[in-house]
Design a protein around this motif. Structure first.
Motif, PDB file in Angstrom:
ATOM      1  N   ASN A  72      14.301   5.701  -6.835  1.00 60.50           N
ATOM      2  CA  ASN A  72      13.551   4.972  -5.805  1.00 60.50           C
ATOM      3  C   ASN A  72      14.130   5.169  -4.398  1.00 60.50           C
ATOM      4  O   ASN A  72      13.722   4.495  -3.462  1.00 60.50           O
ATOM      5  CB  ASN A  72      13.472   3.479  -6.136  1.00 60.50           C
ATOM      6  CG  ASN A  72      14.828   2.806  -6.097  1.00 60.50           C
ATOM      7  OD1 ASN A  72      15.871   3.444  -6.015  1.00 60.50           O
ATOM      8  ND2 ASN A  72      14.807   1.488  -6.171  1.00 60.50           N
ATOM      9  N   LEU A  73      15.077   6.109  -4.231  1.00 61.46           N
ATOM     10  CA  LEU A  73      15.631   6.404  -2.907  1.00 61.46           C
ATOM     11  C   LEU A  73      14.959   7.634  -2.321  1.00 61.46           C
ATOM     12  O   LEU A  73      14.858   8.673  -2.974  1.00 61.46           O
ATOM     13  CB  LEU A  73      17.135   6.655  -2.976  1.00 61.46           C
ATOM     14  CG  LEU A  73      18.015   5.438  -3.185  1.00 61.46           C
ATOM     15  CD1 LEU A  73      19.471   5.858  -3.253  1.00 61.46           C
ATOM     16  CD2 LEU A  73      17.804   4.416  -2.093  1.00 61.46           C
ATOM     17  N   SER A 101       7.916   2.074   2.026  1.00 57.77           N
ATOM     18  CA  SER A 101       9.150   1.352   1.701  1.00 57.77           C
ATOM     19  C   SER A 101       8.798   0.170   0.803  1.00 57.77           C
ATOM     20  O   SER A 101       7.667  -0.309   0.789  1.00 57.77           O
ATOM     21  CB  SER A 101       9.860   0.887   2.972  1.00 57.77           C
ATOM     22  OG  SER A 101       9.086  -0.077   3.647  1.00 57.77           O
ATOM     23  N   THR A 102       9.782  -0.308   0.086  1.00 53.50           N
ATOM     24  CA  THR A 102       9.563  -1.408  -0.838  1.00 53.50           C
ATOM     25  C   THR A 102       9.548  -2.748  -0.106  1.00 53.50           C
ATOM     26  O   THR A 102      10.148  -2.891   0.960  1.00 53.50           O
ATOM     27  CB  THR A 102      10.638  -1.412  -1.948  1.00 53.50           C
ATOM     28  OG1 THR A 102      10.332  -2.444  -2.880  1.00 53.50           O
ATOM     29  CG2 THR A 102      12.014  -1.646  -1.395  1.00 53.50           C
ATOM     30  N   PRO A 127      10.620  -0.617   8.495  1.00 51.72           N
ATOM     31  CA  PRO A 127      10.460  -2.029   8.122  1.00 51.72           C
ATOM     32  C   PRO A 127      10.153  -2.195   6.629  1.00 51.72           C
ATOM     33  O   PRO A 127       9.775  -1.248   5.940  1.00 51.72           O
ATOM     34  CB  PRO A 127       9.263  -2.491   8.963  1.00 51.72           C
ATOM     35  CG  PRO A 127       9.092  -1.458  10.017  1.00 51.72           C
ATOM     36  CD  PRO A 127       9.612  -0.178   9.447  1.00 51.72           C
ATOM     37  N   THR A 128      10.278  -3.400   6.150  1.00 48.69           N
ATOM     38  CA  THR A 128       9.917  -3.745   4.787  1.00 48.69           C
ATOM     39  C   THR A 128       8.440  -3.475   4.552  1.00 48.69           C
ATOM     40  O   THR A 128       7.601  -3.754   5.402  1.00 48.69           O
ATOM     41  CB  THR A 128      10.214  -5.240   4.553  1.00 48.69           C
ATOM     42  OG1 THR A 128      11.608  -5.450   4.789  1.00 48.69           O
ATOM     43  CG2 THR A 128       9.861  -5.685   3.157  1.00 48.69           C
ATOM     44  N   ASN A 129       8.120  -2.915   3.369  1.00 54.55           N
ATOM     45  CA  ASN A 129       6.736  -2.709   2.939  1.00 54.55           C
ATOM     46  C   ASN A 129       5.927  -1.930   3.972  1.00 54.55           C
ATOM     47  O   ASN A 129       4.864  -2.356   4.392  1.00 54.55           O
ATOM     48  CB  ASN A 129       6.080  -4.066   2.627  1.00 54.55           C
ATOM     49  CG  ASN A 129       4.893  -3.922   1.714  1.00 54.55           C
ATOM     50  OD1 ASN A 129       4.850  -3.004   0.898  1.00 54.55           O
ATOM     51  ND2 ASN A 129       3.937  -4.801   1.851  1.00 54.55           N
ATOM     52  N   SER A 130       6.440  -0.776   4.381  1.00 55.10           N
ATOM     53  CA  SER A 130       5.826  -0.018   5.466  1.00 55.10           C
ATOM     54  C   SER A 130       5.845   1.477   5.169  1.00 55.10           C
ATOM     55  O   SER A 130       6.685   1.953   4.409  1.00 55.10           O
ATOM     56  CB  SER A 130       6.599  -0.285   6.764  1.00 55.10           C
ATOM     57  OG  SER A 130       6.117   0.510   7.811  1.00 55.10           O
ATOM     58  N   SER A 131       4.916   2.203   5.767  1.00 51.15           N
ATOM     59  CA  SER A 131       4.911   3.670   5.709  1.00 51.15           C
ATOM     60  C   SER A 131       5.216   4.250   7.080  1.00 51.15           C
ATOM     61  O   SER A 131       4.858   5.387   7.370  1.00 51.15           O
ATOM     62  CB  SER A 131       3.557   4.174   5.212  1.00 51.15           C
ATOM     63  OG  SER A 131       3.396   3.864   3.856  1.00 51.15           O
ATOM     64  N   THR A 166      11.904   2.957  -2.017  1.00 46.50           N
ATOM     65  CA  THR A 166      10.473   2.857  -2.291  1.00 46.50           C
ATOM     66  C   THR A 166      10.266   2.263  -3.678  1.00 46.50           C
ATOM     67  O   THR A 166      11.153   2.355  -4.529  1.00 46.50           O
ATOM     68  CB  THR A 166       9.779   4.235  -2.182  1.00 46.50           C
ATOM     69  OG1 THR A 166       8.370   4.058  -2.333  1.00 46.50           O
ATOM     70  CG2 THR A 166      10.276   5.207  -3.239  1.00 46.50           C
ATOM     71  N   ALA A 167       9.120   1.681  -3.899  1.00 51.26           N
ATOM     72  CA  ALA A 167       8.804   1.130  -5.220  1.00 51.26           C
ATOM     73  C   ALA A 167       8.118   2.176  -6.074  1.00 51.26           C
ATOM     74  O   ALA A 167       8.090   2.051  -7.301  1.00 51.26           O
ATOM     75  CB  ALA A 167       7.901  -0.084  -5.068  1.00 51.26           C
ATOM     76  N   SER A 168       7.552   3.223  -5.455  1.00 53.72           N
ATOM     77  CA  SER A 168       6.791   4.202  -6.248  1.00 53.72           C
ATOM     78  C   SER A 168       7.649   5.342  -6.725  1.00 53.72           C
ATOM     79  O   SER A 168       8.731   5.568  -6.316  1.00 53.72           O
ATOM     80  CB  SER A 168       5.645   4.751  -5.410  1.00 53.72           C
ATOM     81  OG  SER A 168       6.096   5.328  -4.216  1.00 53.72           O
TER      82      SER A 168
END
Length: 168
Positions: A72-73, A101-102, A127-131, A166-168
């Motif tokens: 996830n890195l 990003s997660t 940022p958190t949860n961002s592309s 990342t979560a994916s």
């Protein structure tokens, strides 16, 4: 006695690699695990390398990007070459990271260097949860986002690297 490598297979389709009687790695349906670790969350289940095209939110630039994803890195390297001095107060932002990003982190900080930018001490932030990747000046008393009017001339270039989760 010298160590030897043995391969053990089982009815569960798991592979184990050992030296002597010590398990060094195993492969199962979760992925590659090291030592005697059996936790699915610790399995290395993804490795990927590639390119991406950094897209600047506003302005005109030549951009290239490379990434390596291990688990996830995500590690990215990028180049941005601007074709004109900036005049707007729009932030310089890459809006097309190869993976988002997660949401479970507090964001991440990386580094960049630039020439012909009116500010020093450039840092990158995802940022958190961002592309998106943002640029900040870290010299001032507070964080100061880099904007297009900070581009001094048409020879401005930014080179950078950043690692995020990342979560994916």
């Amino acid at each position: 006695q010298a160590d030897s490598l043995s391969l053990e297979t089982s009815s569960t389709n798991n592979l184990k690699f050992a030296t002597g009687s010590t398990v060094r790695a195993s492969i199962d349906s979760d992925g590659l695990k090291f030592g005697t670790n059996t936790a699915a969350a610790n399995a290395l289940d993804d490795y990927e390398e590639g390119t991406f095209t950094p897209v600047i939110d506003s302005g005109t630039a030549t951009c290239t990007g490379f990434y390596t994803k291990i688990g996830n890195l995500v590690n990215i390297r990028f180049f941005i070459g601007f074709s004109a001095a900036g005049t707007s107060s729009n932030a310089i932002r890459i809006s097309s990271l190869p993976f988002p990003s997660t949401a479970s982190t507090d964001g991440s900080v990386g580094s960049a260097m630039a020439r012909f930018l009116t500010t020093d001490n450039l840092s990158t932030y995802v940022p958190t949860n961002s592309s998106a990747l943002e640029f900040y000046n870290t010299q001032a008393g507070n964080w100061d986002i880099i904007v297009h009017s900070d581009i001094a001339n048409n020879s401005c270039q930014i080179h950078g690297t950043h690692t995020y989760t990342t979560a994916s």
